[in-house]
Motif scaffolding. Structure first.
Motif, short mmCIF file in Angstrom:
data_model
loop_
_atom_site.label_atom_id
_atom_site.label_comp_id
_atom_site.label_asym_id
_atom_site.label_seq_id
_atom_site.Cartn_x
_atom_site.Cartn_y
_atom_site.Cartn_z
N ARG A 99 0.84 -1.20 0.00
CA ARG A 99 0.00 0.00 0.00
C ARG A 99 0.87 1.25 0.00
N SER A 123 -5.55 -2.64 6.83
CA SER A 123 -6.73 -1.95 6.29
C SER A 123 -7.14 -2.50 4.93
N CYS A 127 -10.72 -1.84 3.00
CA CYS A 127 -10.72 -1.34 1.63
C CYS A 127 -11.50 -2.26 0.70
N GLN A 131 -15.78 -1.22 2.75
CA GLN A 131 -16.27 -0.02 2.05
C GLN A 131 -17.12 -0.39 0.82
N ASN A 147 -12.10 0.15 -6.60
CA ASN A 147 -11.99 -0.99 -5.70
C ASN A 147 -12.22 -2.30 -6.44
N TRP A 348 -3.55 0.73 -3.18
CA TRP A 348 -3.14 -0.68 -3.10
C TRP A 348 -2.65 -1.19 -4.44
N GLY A 356 -7.20 -0.41 -5.80
CA GLY A 356 -8.10 0.09 -4.78
C GLY A 356 -7.47 1.19 -3.96
N SER A 358 -7.90 3.71 -0.23
CA SER A 358 -8.50 3.89 1.09
C SER A 358 -8.04 5.23 1.64
N PHE A 373 -10.74 5.58 9.19
CA PHE A 373 -10.92 5.09 7.82
C PHE A 373 -12.19 5.71 7.25
#
Length: 380
Positions: A99, A123, A127, A131, A147, A348, A356, A358, A373
């Motif tokens: 990430r 996380s 993610c 979400q 995502n 990511w 994705g 976040s 987050f």
């Protein structure tokens, strides 16, 4: 890129818990934000995808540079691990994910790399899963999100499967770490969906029988994913056995990721790619040209022991136990700021594909383990 508010679902906690998300709140303070979100444009999503691809390519070139020139001294890496790192790089030992943390300057519309969580990023569950369910709860199916984490994880495990050693891929983290366990179990679930036989074993329960690592039943461990930092392992007696393992177990993430998860890579990147639009100037010691900068321990985690300087005067600092390993100096970035706080973007990469994002938000200009987050949607 802007914050939008929602009328919160009164049952938001039970809704999250129903999908296995149990750490949405930290001591009565929300870690997960359910009643506001970031709205980004497709152009901004494309910019994030491009920046992640660019920086990933530069990171691979930086690893090659460090290994070729044997600059391990800059990374506080024990000499006994050097051969293992080089072998994992040369053998292309499987790697799953990482990430990138970016600062976004809204006025200049520029993304700047803050650091790369290349070894044990968390996380991922928030993610990839939480979400996405949040979006589907509040919005119609026509609303999009940057995502494809879940699909890309399964595809990546399928690519890796033929190259794994042994019949079982073990998944591991420390005991009594709910966040880590949730992320590990999510990764394990995607591996199983890719047709891989898996087994959970805590780091604390991995045995050593003089020649090899074994599970609780004494079976040889030949492939293992660990959500446990390399820089911790290599300074423990347990970790020192890695180079003595006759099976040469595959560790995911591989040991060459130690170079990218270490903040010493930031000055290396700036040296190799000076003035790249996605990089901040960064140095090991000669930072006199920086007026506004951050002083970071090279192994700091979760924002610990960070010092912020403005006009060369210390204006903010966080506590912690890092620093003995050395520091780097990085130009102070402009963070996106809303009424709710300062935000950074986690982007990511899974396999070789950006997949994705976040948002992490903090009331202060340094992101720590107390940061929140915030989910997002794409809407033009």
């Amino acid at each position: 890129m802007k914050i939008k508010h929602l009328t919160i679902d009164p049952n938001w906690k039970s809704r999250l818990e129903s999908i296995g998300y149990g750490f949405h709140t930290d001591q009565d303070e929300p870690y997960w934000i359910d009643d506001y979100y970031f709205e980004i444009t497709s152009k901004e999503a494309d910019m994030l995808h491009h920046a992640t691809t660019e920086v990933w390519d530069m990171c691979l070139k930086a690893v090659e540079y460090v290994i070729t020139n044997k600059r391990y001294d800059l990374f506080h890496i024990p000499a006994y691990m050097v051969h293992h790192i080089e072998q994992s790089w040369e053998n292309e030992t499987p790697s799953i994910y990482g990430r990138f943390d970016f600062a976004y300057d809204s006025e200049k519309r520029k993304l700047k790399l803050l650091e790369f969580n290349a070894d044990t990023p968390t996380s991922l569950f928030e993610c990839g899963i939480v979400q996405w369910y949040w979006k589907n709860h509040y919005f119609s199916e026509s609303i999009d999100q940057f995502n494809s984490v879940h699909e890309q994880l399964i595809a990546c495990w399928k690519d890796i499967k033929p190259h794994l050693k042994g019949d079982i891929l073990y998944f591991s983290c420390a005991k009594e770490t709910l966040e880590d366990l949730t992320n590990v179990e999510y990764l394990r679930d995607t591996a199983m969906q890719a047709g891989i036989q898996t087994q959970l074993i805590y780091i604390d329960d991995i045995g050593w029988e003089g020649r090899e690592f074994v599970d609780l039943e004494g079976k040889s461990i030949q492939s293992i994913f660990k959500l446990y930092p390399w820089e911790w392992m290599v300074h423990e007696e347990f970790g020192k056995n890695i180079v003595n393992d006759v099976n040469e177990a595959q560790w995911i993430e591989p040991s060459w990721k130690m170079l990218l998860s270490n903040k010493a890579i930031l000055p290396i990147l700036w040296q190799l790619f000076p003035h790249h639009p996605n990089l901040l100037p960064a140095y090991f010691d000669d930072h006199k040209q920086l007026r506004n900068y951050i002083k970071k321990p090279i192994l700091s985690r979760e924002g610990a022991n960070i010092e912020m300087y403005y006009d060369k005067e210390l204006i903010y600092a966080t506590a912690g136990e890092y620093g003995r390993e050395g520091y780097i100096y990085q130009e102070l970035a402009t963070l996106h700021k809303e009424e709710t706080g300062f935000s950074i973007i986690g982007s990511w990469i899974i396999g070789q594909e950006p997949c994705g994002i976040s948002f992490r938000e903090s009331t202060m200009p340094i992101t720590t383990d107390k940061s929140r987050f915030v989910p997002h949607i794409i809407k033009n």
